[in-house]
Design an enzyme around this catalytic site. Sequence first.
Site, PDB file in Angstrom:
ATOM      1  N   ARG A  78       0.860  -1.183  -0.204  1.00  0.00           N
ATOM      2  CA  ARG A  78       0.131   0.123  -0.089  1.00  0.00           C
ATOM      3  C   ARG A  78       1.047   1.269  -0.091  1.00  0.00           C
ATOM      4  O   ARG A  78       1.704   1.368  -0.754  1.00  0.00           O
ATOM      5  CB  ARG A  78      -1.018  -0.114   1.151  1.00  0.00           C
ATOM      6  CG  ARG A  78      -2.200  -1.144   0.818  1.00  0.00           C
ATOM      7  CD  ARG A  78      -3.115  -1.213   2.037  1.00  0.00           C
ATOM      8  NE  ARG A  78      -4.255  -1.601   1.734  1.00  0.00           N
ATOM      9  CZ  ARG A  78      -5.069  -1.899   2.526  1.00  0.00           C
ATOM     10  NH1 ARG A  78      -5.507  -1.040   3.566  1.00  0.00           N
ATOM     11  NH2 ARG A  78      -6.412  -2.628   2.041  1.00  0.00           N
ATOM     12  N   SER A  79       0.574   2.143   0.792  1.00  0.00           N
ATOM     13  CA  SER A  79       1.262   3.683   0.812  1.00  0.00           C
ATOM     14  C   SER A  79       2.606   3.352   1.364  1.00  0.00           C
ATOM     15  O   SER A  79       3.430   4.603   1.155  1.00  0.00           O
ATOM     16  CB  SER A  79       0.335   4.583   1.545  1.00  0.00           C
ATOM     17  OG  SER A  79      -0.764   4.968   0.887  1.00  0.00           O
ATOM     18  N   ALA A  80       3.156   2.218   1.843  1.00  0.00           N
ATOM     19  CA  ALA A  80       4.538   2.148   1.875  1.00  0.00           C
ATOM     20  C   ALA A  80       5.166   2.224   0.791  1.00  0.00           C
ATOM     21  O   ALA A  80       6.593   2.710   0.845  1.00  0.00           O
ATOM     22  CB  ALA A  80       4.993   0.906   2.678  1.00  0.00           C
ATOM     23  N   LYS A  82       5.136   4.715  -1.099  1.00  0.00           N
ATOM     24  CA  LYS A  82       5.342   6.353  -1.290  1.00  0.00           C
ATOM     25  C   LYS A  82       6.782   6.538  -0.892  1.00  0.00           C
ATOM     26  O   LYS A  82       7.446   7.551  -1.233  1.00  0.00           O
ATOM     27  CB  LYS A  82       4.198   7.261  -0.659  1.00  0.00           C
ATOM     28  CG  LYS A  82       2.957   7.197  -1.236  1.00  0.00           C
ATOM     29  CD  LYS A  82       2.101   8.038  -0.381  1.00  0.00           C
ATOM     30  CE  LYS A  82       0.647   8.366  -1.054  1.00  0.00           C
ATOM     31  NZ  LYS A  82      -0.224   7.226  -0.744  1.00  0.00           N
TER      32      LYS A  82
END
Length: 400
Positions: A78-80, A82
């Site tokens: 997921r947003s890891a 980013k």
Amino acid sequence: MGAVRTKGCVGQVDVRGTVAAGWEPVRDAFLNNFVQRGERGAALAVHHDGVAVVDLWAGSRDVDGTEPWTADTAQVVRSATKGVAAVVPLLLHQRGLLDLDAPVALYWPDFKAHGKDRVTVRQLLAHRAGVPVLDRPLTLAEAVDLPTATAAVAAQEPVWEPGTAHGYHAHTFSWLLSGLVHRVTGRTLGRWVADEMADPLGLDLWIGLPDAEAHRVGRLGPVEEVEPPGSGALKLRPKRSVTQAYQDPESLTRRAFGVIDPKPDENDPVYRAAELPGSAGVATARALARFYAATLGPVDGAPRLLDPATLALARTEESAGPDRVLLVGTRFGLGHMLHGPACPLLGPASFGHPGRGGSLGFADPDAGIAFGYVTNGMRKTVTADPRAQALVRAVRAVTP
């Protein structure tokens, strides 16, 4: 400090991997997540001063299955993602290819639409561009087609005056960064990560999962919200909670997390193969930790990614205070989340990124720590998952 192989079984939990002498409390915290916090399958890796000191995995690779997690199991983080993607513009700046204070439109002329002509690269990376939403959500087919998606975000009118506030660009960050990097380098961001970071460092990490690696990826799914008494889990209580805002279809929170409609299935091979640097990266915990270790210094003979000046940029605050999307106080650097109440990391120097529901990767230059945690059990947490926080506390307690 040599690593020792560990194998511990409590109930049905069989923890495998290695842990260095003195780091056993981190292994205990990892095990306790299964025993006390409802963990189903996960892996944890920690480097200290460039040396791997923790490399653990346990549980099942599928949240709803029994096939064991193995040493090379990967998951959607997921947003890891980013945190990995944010190093790309830092490296482009380090190489003299990207001016952080230049208008984004200098590199991407179409982005100037609707008054965005003065939005700088620095503001875009710090979630200050004012485009966390789209007037019309994208279908999955549109979202994974980068020309279509980047054109949509370039044409979007800001919902606040750029530079005057910040709010988490949960999904649009994918297309903002993809559009910029493609125009600066001529390569997609996923290709650039593979060529310049993942392949040279030997990372099992992909932004755009190749078909040949799909068999290694486990299945994500929800797990029960379990938290033992006295655990110290973070509980932020803004005037209006993220959960309440998400129930309001007109809120920035709901619109920011709903820019792909219907909500994509992260187990869908199409989603996993998409080059979405805000949400769809796939990695092992070992790869996340090794990646962040390389931002701090050489790893196993491979050169460091960030020079000292760029590393200082990575940990420098660019946005702080009330977040218009997450509704709590957040701190951002140039794409990374920084240590604070909404995203507790190791300490004031830490930079990295959580993934909604659990996963976490970060580096702490002062402590020489690089951390990677990957899970298949998705909880409702956005930035401070109790399982990840228990592991961070354990690392903090034993770090020399």
